[in-house]
Design a protein around this motif. Structure first.
Motif, PDB file in Angstrom:
ATOM      1  N   VAL A  12      36.531  36.906  38.583  1.00  0.00           N
ATOM      2  CA  VAL A  12      37.595  36.744  37.595  1.00  0.00           C
ATOM      3  C   VAL A  12      38.120  38.106  37.147  1.00  0.00           C
ATOM      4  O   VAL A  12      39.339  38.315  37.052  1.00  0.00           O
ATOM      5  CB  VAL A  12      37.095  35.902  36.398  1.00  0.00           C
ATOM      6  N   VAL A  13      37.230  39.035  36.880  1.00  0.00           N
ATOM      7  CA  VAL A  13      37.652  40.376  36.462  1.00  0.00           C
ATOM      8  C   VAL A  13      38.451  41.051  37.581  1.00  0.00           C
ATOM      9  O   VAL A  13      39.495  41.668  37.321  1.00  0.00           O
ATOM     10  CB  VAL A  13      36.434  41.231  36.039  1.00  0.00           C
ATOM     11  N   GLY A  14      38.002  40.923  38.812  1.00  0.00           N
ATOM     12  CA  GLY A  14      38.713  41.517  39.939  1.00  0.00           C
ATOM     13  C   GLY A  14      40.089  40.905  40.135  1.00  0.00           C
ATOM     14  O   GLY A  14      41.066  41.619  40.391  1.00  0.00           O
ATOM     15  N   ALA A  15      40.185  39.583  40.007  1.00  0.00           N
ATOM     16  CA  ALA A  15      41.483  38.922  40.146  1.00  0.00           C
ATOM     17  C   ALA A  15      42.424  39.360  39.015  1.00  0.00           C
ATOM     18  O   ALA A  15      43.619  39.595  39.249  1.00  0.00           O
ATOM     19  CB  ALA A  15      41.307  37.413  40.147  1.00  0.00           C
ATOM     20  N   GLY A  16      41.904  39.469  37.813  1.00  0.00           N
ATOM     21  CA  GLY A  16      42.718  39.937  36.695  1.00  0.00           C
ATOM     22  C   GLY A  16      43.216  41.352  36.912  1.00  0.00           C
ATOM     23  O   GLY A  16      44.376  41.665  36.612  1.00  0.00           O
ATOM     24  N   TYR A  17      42.375  42.213  37.432  1.00  0.00           N
ATOM     25  CA  TYR A  17      42.769  43.596  37.687  1.00  0.00           C
ATOM     26  C   TYR A  17      43.853  43.675  38.768  1.00  0.00           C
ATOM     27  O   TYR A  17      44.781  44.467  38.677  1.00  0.00           O
ATOM     28  CB  TYR A  17      41.551  44.432  38.089  1.00  0.00           C
ATOM     29  N   VAL A  18      43.731  42.829  39.788  1.00  0.00           N
ATOM     30  CA  VAL A  18      44.741  42.799  40.848  1.00  0.00           C
ATOM     31  C   VAL A  18      46.083  42.371  40.277  1.00  0.00           C
ATOM     32  O   VAL A  18      47.126  42.971  40.575  1.00  0.00           O
ATOM     33  CB  VAL A  18      44.299  41.861  41.997  1.00  0.00           C
ATOM     34  N   VAL A  19      46.091  41.331  39.442  1.00  0.00           N
ATOM     35  CA  VAL A  19      47.340  40.883  38.819  1.00  0.00           C
ATOM     36  C   VAL A  19      47.920  41.991  37.941  1.00  0.00           C
ATOM     37  O   VAL A  19      49.133  42.245  37.965  1.00  0.00           O
ATOM     38  CB  VAL A  19      47.108  39.579  38.019  1.00  0.00           C
ATOM     39  N   TYR A  20      47.078  42.662  37.171  1.00  0.00           N
ATOM     40  CA  TYR A  20      47.534  43.773  36.325  1.00  0.00           C
ATOM     41  C   TYR A  20      48.197  44.863  37.161  1.00  0.00           C
ATOM     42  O   TYR A  20      49.266  45.361  36.828  1.00  0.00           O
ATOM     43  CB  TYR A  20      46.350  44.336  35.533  1.00  0.00           C
ATOM     44  N   GLU A  21      47.571  45.251  38.251  1.00  0.00           N
ATOM     45  CA  GLU A  21      48.125  46.309  39.108  1.00  0.00           C
ATOM     46  C   GLU A  21      49.419  45.855  39.769  1.00  0.00           C
ATOM     47  O   GLU A  21      50.349  46.653  39.933  1.00  0.00           O
ATOM     48  CB  GLU A  21      47.105  46.735  40.164  1.00  0.00           C
ATOM     49  N   LEU A  22      49.519  44.599  40.147  1.00  0.00           N
ATOM     50  CA  LEU A  22      50.763  44.098  40.740  1.00  0.00           C
ATOM     51  C   LEU A  22      51.910  44.110  39.733  1.00  0.00           C
ATOM     52  O   LEU A  22      53.037  44.488  40.058  1.00  0.00           O
ATOM     53  CB  LEU A  22      50.555  42.690  41.295  1.00  0.00           C
ATOM     54  N   VAL A  23      51.618  43.693  38.497  1.00  0.00           N
ATOM     55  CA  VAL A  23      52.641  43.708  37.459  1.00  0.00           C
ATOM     56  C   VAL A  23      53.045  45.141  37.153  1.00  0.00           C
ATOM     57  O   VAL A  23      54.236  45.450  36.990  1.00  0.00           O
ATOM     58  CB  VAL A  23      52.153  42.968  36.197  1.00  0.00           C
TER      59      VAL A  23
ATOM     60  N   TYR B  22      24.947  33.629  40.294  1.00  0.00           N
ATOM     61  CA  TYR B  22      26.176  32.840  40.361  1.00  0.00           C
ATOM     62  C   TYR B  22      27.133  33.252  39.250  1.00  0.00           C
ATOM     63  O   TYR B  22      28.319  33.485  39.486  1.00  0.00           O
ATOM     64  CB  TYR B  22      25.838  31.358  40.260  1.00  0.00           C
ATOM     65  N   ARG B  23      26.625  33.371  38.035  1.00  0.00           N
ATOM     66  CA  ARG B  23      27.486  33.753  36.911  1.00  0.00           C
ATOM     67  C   ARG B  23      28.019  35.171  37.055  1.00  0.00           C
ATOM     68  O   ARG B  23      29.175  35.447  36.739  1.00  0.00           O
ATOM     69  CB  ARG B  23      26.722  33.599  35.601  1.00  0.00           C
ATOM     70  N   THR B  24      27.190  36.079  37.543  1.00  0.00           N
ATOM     71  CA  THR B  24      27.633  37.451  37.765  1.00  0.00           C
ATOM     72  C   THR B  24      28.737  37.494  38.820  1.00  0.00           C
ATOM     73  O   THR B  24      29.746  38.191  38.652  1.00  0.00           O
ATOM     74  CB  THR B  24      26.450  38.334  38.205  1.00  0.00           C
ATOM     75  N   THR B  25      28.554  36.738  39.892  1.00  0.00           N
ATOM     76  CA  THR B  25      29.561  36.697  40.947  1.00  0.00           C
ATOM     77  C   THR B  25      30.879  36.128  40.424  1.00  0.00           C
ATOM     78  O   THR B  25      31.957  36.656  40.709  1.00  0.00           O
ATOM     79  CB  THR B  25      29.062  35.852  42.127  1.00  0.00           C
ATOM     80  N   MET B  26      30.802  35.055  39.653  1.00  0.00           N
ATOM     81  CA  MET B  26      32.020  34.452  39.104  1.00  0.00           C
ATOM     82  C   MET B  26      32.713  35.413  38.127  1.00  0.00           C
ATOM     83  O   MET B  26      33.938  35.528  38.135  1.00  0.00           O
ATOM     84  CB  MET B  26      31.696  33.140  38.396  1.00  0.00           C
ATOM     85  N   MET B  27      31.932  36.111  37.309  1.00  0.00           N
ATOM     86  CA  MET B  27      32.509  37.060  36.366  1.00  0.00           C
ATOM     87  C   MET B  27      33.222  38.196  37.105  1.00  0.00           C
ATOM     88  O   MET B  27      34.353  38.559  36.766  1.00  0.00           O
ATOM     89  CB  MET B  27      31.433  37.634  35.447  1.00  0.00           C
ATOM     90  N   LEU B  28      32.584  38.753  38.126  1.00  0.00           N
ATOM     91  CA  LEU B  28      33.198  39.824  38.899  1.00  0.00           C
ATOM     92  C   LEU B  28      34.452  39.341  39.623  1.00  0.00           C
ATOM     93  O   LEU B  28      35.432  40.083  39.749  1.00  0.00           O
ATOM     94  CB  LEU B  28      32.200  40.406  39.897  1.00  0.00           C
TER      95      LEU B  28
END
Length: 83
Positions: free
Chosen positions: A63-74, A55-61
């Motif tokens: 959050v990291v994936g969502a952050g990377y998507v926002v970074y690429e969009l910006v 569960y923690r690994t899935t949540m971490m991935l």
């Protein structure tokens, strides 16, 4: 030729039927009791340490994936100037 096939069938039948079967414990009832008891723990964490780790690994991935998507969009929204 038929005699050879018949002999092969007998040998195959003899080895299958005379082999010792492994006795497996039926763990379904124990798992049902564990997952159905009302102890305040969410069902996705009732499996123990391995479930909590997954569960923690899935949540971490996530959050990291969502952050990377926002970074690429910006980065795509504000391109660099070519000077």
């Amino acid at each position: 030729m038929y005699r050879h096939i018949h002999a092969l069938q007998q040998v195959a039948r003899r080895t299958i039927s005379s082999s010792v079967r492994r006795q497996l414990d039926n763990k379904v009832q124990n798992k049902q009791k564990l997952f159905q008891e009302d102890n305040g723990i969410p069902v996705h964490l009732k499996g123990g340490v391995s479930d909590a780790l997954l569960y923690r690994t899935t949540m971490m991935l996530t959050v990291v994936g969502a952050g990377y998507v926002v970074y690429e969009l910006v980065k795509a929204a504000f391109p660099r100037n070519k000077t």
